[in-house]
Design a protein around this motif. Structure first.
Motif, PDB file in Angstrom:
ATOM      1  N   ARG B  85       0.842  -1.204   0.000  1.00 11.63           N
ATOM      2  CA  ARG B  85       0.000   0.000   0.000  1.00 11.63           C
ATOM      3  C   ARG B  85       0.874   1.250   0.000  1.00 11.63           C
ATOM      4  N   ARG B  86       1.946   1.194   0.755  1.00 14.16           N
ATOM      5  CA  ARG B  86       2.878   2.320   0.806  1.00 14.16           C
ATOM      6  C   ARG B  86       3.477   2.557  -0.585  1.00 14.16           C
ATOM      7  N   GLU B  87       3.802   1.447  -1.251  1.00 11.75           N
ATOM      8  CA  GLU B  87       4.379   1.515  -2.588  1.00 11.75           C
ATOM      9  C   GLU B  87       3.359   2.121  -3.572  1.00 11.75           C
ATOM     10  N   VAL B  88       2.095   1.652  -3.472  1.00 13.76           N
ATOM     11  CA  VAL B  88       1.027   2.164  -4.345  1.00 13.76           C
ATOM     12  C   VAL B  88       0.849   3.662  -4.115  1.00 13.76           C
ATOM     13  N   ARG B  89       0.860   4.057  -2.836  1.00 15.96           N
ATOM     14  CA  ARG B  89       0.735   5.474  -2.500  1.00 15.96           C
ATOM     15  C   ARG B  89       1.824   6.300  -3.172  1.00 15.96           C
ATOM     16  N   SER B  90       3.065   5.796  -3.097  1.00 16.74           N
ATOM     17  CA  SER B  90       4.147   6.607  -3.647  1.00 16.74           C
ATOM     18  C   SER B  90       4.081   6.623  -5.173  1.00 16.74           C
ATOM     19  N   LEU B  91       3.590   5.544  -5.791  1.00 17.90           N
ATOM     20  CA  LEU B  91       3.423   5.545  -7.246  1.00 17.90           C
ATOM     21  C   LEU B  91       2.358   6.566  -7.657  1.00 17.90           C
ATOM     22  N   ILE B  92       1.277   6.642  -6.881  1.00 18.57           N
ATOM     23  CA  ILE B  92       0.214   7.606  -7.186  1.00 18.57           C
ATOM     24  C   ILE B  92       0.762   9.022  -7.058  1.00 18.57           C
ATOM     25  N   ARG B  93       1.532   9.237  -6.007  1.00 22.20           N
ATOM     26  CA  ARG B  93       2.123  10.567  -5.826  1.00 22.20           C
ATOM     27  C   ARG B  93       3.063  10.924  -6.968  1.00 22.20           C
ATOM     28  N   ASP B  94       3.691   9.895  -7.572  1.00 25.61           N
ATOM     29  CA  ASP B  94       4.574  10.144  -8.721  1.00 25.61           C
ATOM     30  C   ASP B  94       3.788  10.410  -9.992  1.00 25.61           C
ATOM     31  N   GLY B  95       2.462  10.403  -9.895  1.00 30.61           N
ATOM     32  CA  GLY B  95       1.643  10.720 -11.059  1.00 30.61           C
ATOM     33  C   GLY B  95       1.351   9.536 -11.961  1.00 30.61           C
ATOM     34  N   LYS B  96       1.503   8.324 -11.444  1.00 29.31           N
ATOM     35  CA  LYS B  96       1.197   7.139 -12.265  1.00 29.31           C
ATOM     36  C   LYS B  96      -0.318   6.937 -12.366  1.00 29.31           C
ATOM     37  N   SER B  97      -0.750   6.407 -13.519  1.00 30.73           N
ATOM     38  CA  SER B  97      -2.182   6.132 -13.691  1.00 30.73           C
ATOM     39  C   SER B  97      -2.538   4.833 -12.966  1.00 30.73           C
ATOM     40  N   ASP B  98      -3.845   4.599 -12.788  1.00 29.25           N
ATOM     41  CA  ASP B  98      -4.291   3.386 -12.113  1.00 29.25           C
ATOM     42  C   ASP B  98      -3.769   2.141 -12.819  1.00 29.25           C
ATOM     43  N   ALA B  99      -3.812   2.167 -14.161  1.00 26.52           N
ATOM     44  CA  ALA B  99      -3.355   1.009 -14.940  1.00 26.52           C
ATOM     45  C   ALA B  99      -1.859   0.780 -14.721  1.00 26.52           C
ATOM     46  N   GLU B 100      -1.104   1.871 -14.634  1.00 23.81           N
ATOM     47  CA  GLU B 100       0.344   1.726 -14.428  1.00 23.81           C
ATOM     48  C   GLU B 100       0.652   1.136 -13.054  1.00 23.81           C
TER      49      GLU B 100
END
Lengths: 196, 182
Positions: B85-100
């Motif tokens: 979840r922490r990893e997903v959070r940081s990916l979202i903060r990096d501007g990644k799309s849901d699919a990415e």
């Protein structure tokens, strides 16, 4: 007589499917990383703090990456096998010490200072290796488990067989058994050693 | 908290009411006093960014936790789930799309992490198999009904039976005996 054959046939098909389903371990999730290059990382080593390790250092060798931790109970089960295997000079084994402090389920890392976790990790890992034997060429410290995520680690121990080009060729989920070692890992390693 | 509720359960069922009342008051006080303390440490990292958090939960509800496999990544308390979840959070903060974000996890843990398996040649049987079985069942049913219909065709009346039936229907008071029985 004929009217019973169809239900009987369907029943047998069902039995076969259930038998296959019951004999599979749902915890063994096939890794999509087999056949792909081992993810790169750079982590500090356990024995020599000023040195780091990266998978590229093993280029040209067939080697095992074994994920372990001192809190991991199954690691204790597989460890004697690894020690004996290393003594025979089987394959170089690199240890990936996974979340030594964070993973123990007791220590709250938020309460530790930055270098305290490193110190504690080194102490525990080194103590465990001196107690149970050290089969590793070296161990790298994955304290926050990020490298573990890149390798798709979801339980400890896990072991990866990596070829000379740095491609993952096999993943053992859970402890290495003598059977897995002899029937899968060793034959494959022998074949991989022959590849250029 | 756990210890408190356990000790309450351990009490004999019938206790003097005044004792009961005191206990209840004590328990309420303990609950009120303890709850914020017990949760203060856990809640802190979640509230950081509500938008990121909502997206993280939306994505991870569709993902399987690998440790407790029947729980979603959003609901699981496993340590790995927390890390992911922490990893997903940081990916979202990096501007990644849901699919990415999903691809990130699939590339590491395989299609098994997706509760909705992707449609591709190896999963065609999974996706379309039920429709195949349905189609086979419909074809079987139609064949069965046709055969049954042909078996149930009413037998043609003989001329004598028809005459007898007509005689009965016309209300003839004198019942006529069928010829063949005479």
């Amino acid at each position: 007589m004929k009217r019973f054959l169809i239900p009987l046939g369907l029943f047998l098909v069902l039995v076969v499917f259930l038998a296959i389903g019951l004999n599979r371990d749902p915890h063994e999730v096939p890794s999509p990383l087999v056949g792909k290059p081992a993810p790169d990382f750079k982590l500090q080593q356990l024995a020599e703090p000023d040195k780091s390790f990266s998978p590229a250092d093993m280029r040209g060798q067939v080697w095992l990456l074994n994920v372990w931790a001192s809190w991991c109970v199954s690691c204790r089960a597989e460890h004697p096998l690894l020690v004996a295997f290393a003594r025979q000079g089987g394959l170089p084994i690199v240890g990936l010490n996974y979340k030594e402090v964070r993973g123990d389920g007791e220590t709250d890392v938020k309460k530790l200072a930055a270098d305290e976790e490193t110190t504690l990790t080194r102490q525990r890992a080194a103590a465990w290796l001196s107690q149970h034997g050290n089969p590793y060429l070296l161990s790298a410290l994955d304290m926050d488990g990020r490298v573990g995520i890149d390798y798709g680690v979801y339980g400890v121990p896990e072991t990866y067989l990596i070829d000379k080009k740095g491609v993952i060729r096999y993943k053992q989920i859970g402890p290495i058994t003598p059977e897995a070692l002899e029937k899968k890992i060793l034959p494959l390693a022998k074949q991989l050693a022959g590849e250029s | 908290m756990l210890r408190l509720s356990r000790s309450l359960h351990a009490l004999p069922a019938r206790v003097d009411t005044s004792v009961n009342k005191t206990l209840a008051t004590l328990a309420t006080a303990a609950l009120l006093g303890m709850t914020p303390v017990a949760h203060a440490g856990e809640a802190a990292p979640l509230a950081a960014d509500p938008v990121v958090e909502a997206r993280m939960i939306a994505i991870s509800e569709e993902l399987r936790c690998l440790v407790c496999q029947n729980e979603s990544l959003a609901a699981s308390h496993a340590e790995l789930a927390e890390d992911l979840r922490r990893e997903v959070r940081s990916l979202i903060r990096d501007g990644k799309s849901d699919a990415e974000v999903r691809d990130y996890l699939v590339s590491r843990y395989g299609d098994f992490v997706l509760y909705r398996p992707p449609v591709k040649p190896t999963t065609w049987l999974l996706w379309f198999g039920p429709f195949l079985i349905l189609a086979a069942a419909i074809i079987g049913l139609i064949a069965y009904l046709r055969r049954r219909a042909s078996l149930l065709k009413p037998a043609a009346l003989s001329a004598a039976d028809r005459a007898a039936a007509e005689a009965l229907l016309s209300g003839d008071s004198q019942p006529t005996q069928p010829k063949d029985q005479a």
